[in-house]
Scaffold this motif. Structure first.
Motif, mmCIF file in Angstrom:
data_model
loop_
_atom_site.group_PDB
_atom_site.id
_atom_site.type_symbol
_atom_site.label_atom_id
_atom_site.label_comp_id
_atom_site.label_asym_id
_atom_site.label_seq_id
_atom_site.Cartn_x
_atom_site.Cartn_y
_atom_site.Cartn_z
ATOM 1 N N SER A 181 5.661 -40.736 -70.381
ATOM 2 C CA SER A 181 5.321 -41.200 -68.979
ATOM 3 C C SER A 181 6.648 -40.833 -68.342
ATOM 4 O O SER A 181 6.680 -40.469 -67.106
ATOM 5 C CB SER A 181 4.679 -42.431 -68.805
ATOM 6 N N SER A 182 7.845 -41.446 -69.004
ATOM 7 C CA SER A 182 9.093 -41.258 -68.467
ATOM 8 C C SER A 182 10.099 -41.285 -69.685
ATOM 9 O O SER A 182 9.622 -41.608 -70.717
ATOM 10 C CB SER A 182 9.537 -42.465 -67.634
ATOM 11 N N LEU A 183 11.348 -40.924 -69.313
ATOM 12 C CA LEU A 183 12.390 -40.756 -70.495
ATOM 13 C C LEU A 183 13.480 -41.290 -69.917
ATOM 14 O O LEU A 183 13.963 -40.936 -68.748
ATOM 15 C CB LEU A 183 12.481 -39.224 -70.924
ATOM 16 N N GLN A 184 14.330 -42.250 -70.527
ATOM 17 C CA GLN A 184 15.400 -42.554 -70.065
ATOM 18 C C GLN A 184 16.740 -42.418 -71.073
ATOM 19 O O GLN A 184 16.677 -42.152 -72.048
ATOM 20 C CB GLN A 184 15.407 -44.067 -70.147
ATOM 21 N N GLN A 209 17.790 -33.662 -67.763
ATOM 22 C CA GLN A 209 16.728 -32.704 -67.313
ATOM 23 C C GLN A 209 15.743 -33.038 -68.058
ATOM 24 O O GLN A 209 15.794 -33.457 -69.545
ATOM 25 C CB GLN A 209 17.218 -31.162 -67.819
ATOM 26 N N PHE A 210 14.412 -33.167 -67.591
ATOM 27 C CA PHE A 210 13.200 -33.479 -68.469
ATOM 28 C C PHE A 210 12.410 -32.187 -68.506
ATOM 29 O O PHE A 210 12.120 -31.667 -67.615
ATOM 30 C CB PHE A 210 12.588 -34.673 -67.499
ATOM 31 N N GLY A 211 11.811 -32.063 -69.569
ATOM 32 C CA GLY A 211 11.291 -30.738 -70.047
ATOM 33 C C GLY A 211 9.958 -30.636 -69.059
ATOM 34 O O GLY A 211 9.439 -31.664 -68.747
ATOM 35 N N ASP A 212 9.506 -29.352 -69.091
ATOM 36 C CA ASP A 212 8.350 -29.290 -68.047
ATOM 37 C C ASP A 212 6.972 -30.394 -68.816
ATOM 38 O O ASP A 212 6.279 -30.435 -67.796
ATOM 39 C CB ASP A 212 7.908 -27.675 -68.005
ATOM 40 N N ALA A 213 6.961 -30.118 -69.835
ATOM 41 C CA ALA A 213 5.822 -30.725 -70.673
ATOM 42 C C ALA A 213 6.047 -32.119 -70.965
ATOM 43 O O ALA A 213 5.111 -32.909 -71.391
ATOM 44 C CB ALA A 213 5.480 -29.920 -71.958
ATOM 45 N N ARG A 214 7.217 -32.790 -70.417
ATOM 46 C CA ARG A 214 7.560 -34.272 -70.524
ATOM 47 C C ARG A 214 7.636 -34.701 -72.064
ATOM 48 O O ARG A 214 7.190 -35.949 -72.443
ATOM 49 C CB ARG A 214 6.430 -35.140 -69.753
ATOM 50 N N LYS A 215 7.890 -33.599 -72.880
ATOM 51 C CA LYS A 215 8.195 -34.031 -74.375
ATOM 52 C C LYS A 215 9.749 -33.964 -74.815
ATOM 53 O O LYS A 215 9.963 -34.484 -75.908
ATOM 54 C CB LYS A 215 7.443 -32.978 -75.307
ATOM 55 N N ASP A 216 10.483 -33.389 -74.014
ATOM 56 C CA ASP A 216 11.981 -33.355 -74.386
ATOM 57 C C ASP A 216 13.059 -33.537 -73.335
ATOM 58 O O ASP A 216 12.354 -33.504 -72.080
ATOM 59 C CB ASP A 216 12.256 -31.846 -74.986
ATOM 60 N N SER A 217 14.142 -33.755 -73.517
ATOM 61 C CA SER A 217 15.097 -33.805 -72.403
ATOM 62 C C SER A 217 16.464 -33.501 -72.811
ATOM 63 O O SER A 217 16.511 -33.294 -74.206
ATOM 64 C CB SER A 217 15.033 -35.229 -71.932
ATOM 65 N N SER A 218 17.352 -33.263 -72.006
ATOM 66 C CA SER A 218 18.692 -32.889 -72.204
ATOM 67 C C SER A 218 19.812 -33.554 -71.383
ATOM 68 O O SER A 218 19.445 -33.983 -70.226
ATOM 69 C CB SER A 218 18.970 -31.434 -72.349
ATOM 70 N N LEU A 219 20.897 -33.852 -72.067
ATOM 71 C CA LEU A 219 22.087 -34.583 -71.434
ATOM 72 C C LEU A 219 23.267 -33.514 -71.641
ATOM 73 O O LEU A 219 23.528 -33.391 -72.531
ATOM 74 C CB LEU A 219 22.393 -35.747 -71.796
ATOM 75 N N HIS A 220 23.726 -33.212 -70.182
ATOM 76 C CA HIS A 220 24.840 -32.454 -70.213
ATOM 77 C C HIS A 220 26.025 -32.914 -69.556
ATOM 78 O O HIS A 220 25.851 -33.449 -68.601
ATOM 79 C CB HIS A 220 24.459 -30.942 -69.645
ATOM 80 N N THR A 280 9.433 -36.752 -63.712
ATOM 81 C CA THR A 280 8.356 -35.559 -63.435
ATOM 82 C C THR A 280 8.965 -34.357 -64.401
ATOM 83 O O THR A 280 10.127 -34.274 -64.645
ATOM 84 C CB THR A 280 8.749 -35.189 -61.944
ATOM 85 N N GLY A 281 8.157 -33.752 -64.937
ATOM 86 C CA GLY A 281 8.320 -32.704 -65.739
ATOM 87 C C GLY A 281 9.145 -31.694 -65.089
ATOM 88 O O GLY A 281 9.007 -31.372 -63.771
ATOM 89 N N GLY A 282 10.146 -30.759 -65.711
ATOM 90 C CA GLY A 282 11.191 -30.357 -65.032
ATOM 91 C C GLY A 282 12.217 -30.843 -64.072
ATOM 92 O O GLY A 282 13.102 -30.238 -63.451
ATOM 93 N N GLU A 283 11.891 -32.406 -63.904
ATOM 94 C CA GLU A 283 13.161 -32.937 -62.998
ATOM 95 C C GLU A 283 14.490 -32.744 -63.684
ATOM 96 O O GLU A 283 14.660 -32.962 -64.589
ATOM 97 C CB GLU A 283 12.703 -34.431 -63.185
ATOM 98 N N VAL A 284 15.335 -32.689 -62.734
ATOM 99 C CA VAL A 284 16.975 -32.769 -63.024
ATOM 100 C C VAL A 284 17.653 -33.815 -62.246
ATOM 101 O O VAL A 284 17.238 -33.760 -60.962
ATOM 102 C CB VAL A 284 17.198 -31.234 -62.719
ATOM 103 N N LYS A 285 18.183 -34.427 -62.884
ATOM 104 C CA LYS A 285 18.854 -35.626 -62.054
ATOM 105 C C LYS A 285 20.689 -35.307 -62.379
ATOM 106 O O LYS A 285 20.859 -35.186 -63.781
ATOM 107 C CB LYS A 285 18.513 -36.858 -62.411
#
Lengths: 113, 112
Positions: free
Chosen positions: B30-33, B64-75, B51-56
Motif C-alpha cells: 500500500s505504501s513504502l517508506q 521512486q516507487f515502482g509502477d506496480a508498487r512492488k519495488d523502490s529505489s533511493l538515489h 502512488t505507483g510511479g511516484e517520485v519524491k
C-alpha cells in the motif's frame, strides 16, 4: 517535544530469567509497535497495539513473549525464560491515529548470557 | 524468506559520488517508506511513497516507487560523509496504521 522513550537502554540477563522492557510513546499517539532488530538486519515486527488492545500479535515468536498496554499509553514487553537467541535490540515505535509514519525510540539492547 | 530484498547490503564510496539503493519485493504494498538509522538510535523516517510511479525528492535524495508498487529505489547525489548510516526500506500492506515489513538494510559509508 518528547519523543518515544525506552527503558532500560541496556539489559544484561542470564539464560532462563524473566525480563521486562518498557516503552513510553509520544503523548497522544494511539498506535504502538514493538520490533526486534538483530545485528546487521532490519527490524522485525513483533506486535502492534491500537489503544489498549493488541491489533496484531502475529510477530511474537512464541508464548514466552507477551506485551501489554493497559491504559493505552505505556507498554511493557515481557520475555519469560530468556534464551541466548533472544539477544537483540528491541525497538518501540508509536504513530498518530490513521497515519503510517512511525516514530521510533532508541531501543533496548538485550543481552542474554 | 525475505519479503523485501535490499541491495546492495554494503556500500563504501568517496564523498561526491552518486549511489542508488534498491528495494525489491514480489508483494504489492500500500505504501513504502525509507528510514535512516544511526548506531544506537532508532530508525528515522525519510519519506513515504504511496502512488505507483511516484517520485519524491528530499534535497540530494530522490525516492521512486515502482509502477506496480512492488519495488523502490533511493538515489543519493553527491554523497557526503554525513549521509553515512543504515538505510532501510519498509513496506506497509495497510493504508492506515499497521505493521511494517523491513528490508535487511543497506549500510552506507561515505569517506571524505
Amino acid at each position: 517535544g518528547a519523543g518515544v522513550s525506552q527503558t532500560p537502554s541496556n539489559k544484561v540477563t542470564e539464560k532462563g530469567k524473566y525480563v521486562e522492557l518498557r516503552c513510553d510513546p509520544i503523548s497522544g499517539h494511539t498506535a504502538l509497535y514493538w520490533y526486534r532488530q538483530s545485528l546487521g538486519q532490519g527490524p522485525e515486527f513483533l506486535i502492534y497495539f491500537q489503544g489498549t488492545g493488541a491489533a496484531d500479535d502475529s510477530g511474537l515468536p512464541n508464548d514466552r513473549f507477551f506485551a501489554v498496554r493497559p491504559e493505552g499509553s505505556v507498554s511493557t514487553l515481557k520475555i519469560q525464560r530468556t534464551e541466548r537467541g533472544d539477544s537483540a535490540v528491541y525497538l518501540c515505535a508509536s504513530s498518530p491515529q490513521g497515519l503510517n509514519e512511525q516514530f521510533f525510540g532508541p531501543g533496548t539492547r538485550l543481552t542474554v548470557l | 524468506t525475505q519479503l523485501l530484498e535490499q541491495s546492495p547490503q554494503f556500500l563504501s564510496i568517496q564523498e561526491g559520488e552518486n549511489l542508488t539503493v534498491y528495494c525489491n519485493s514480489s508483494s504489492v504494498f500500500s505504501s513504502l517508506q525509507w528510514y535512516r538509522q544511526e548506531p544506537g538510535e532508532g530508525p528515522v523516517l525519510l519519506v513515504t511513497v504511496v502512488t505507483g510511479g511516484e517520485v519524491k525528492k528530499l534535497k540530494r535524495l530522490t525516492f521512486q516507487f515502482g509502477d506496480a508498487r512492488k519495488d523502490s529505489s533511493l538515489h543519493i547525489t553527491a554523497a557526503q560523509p554525513g549521509d553515512t548510516g543504515l538505510y532501510l526500506c519498509a513496506g506497509a500492506w495497510s493504508s492506515n496504521t499497521g505493521k511494517l515489513i523491513f528490508g535487511q538494510g543497506t549500510t552506507l559509508q561515505v569517506k571524505p
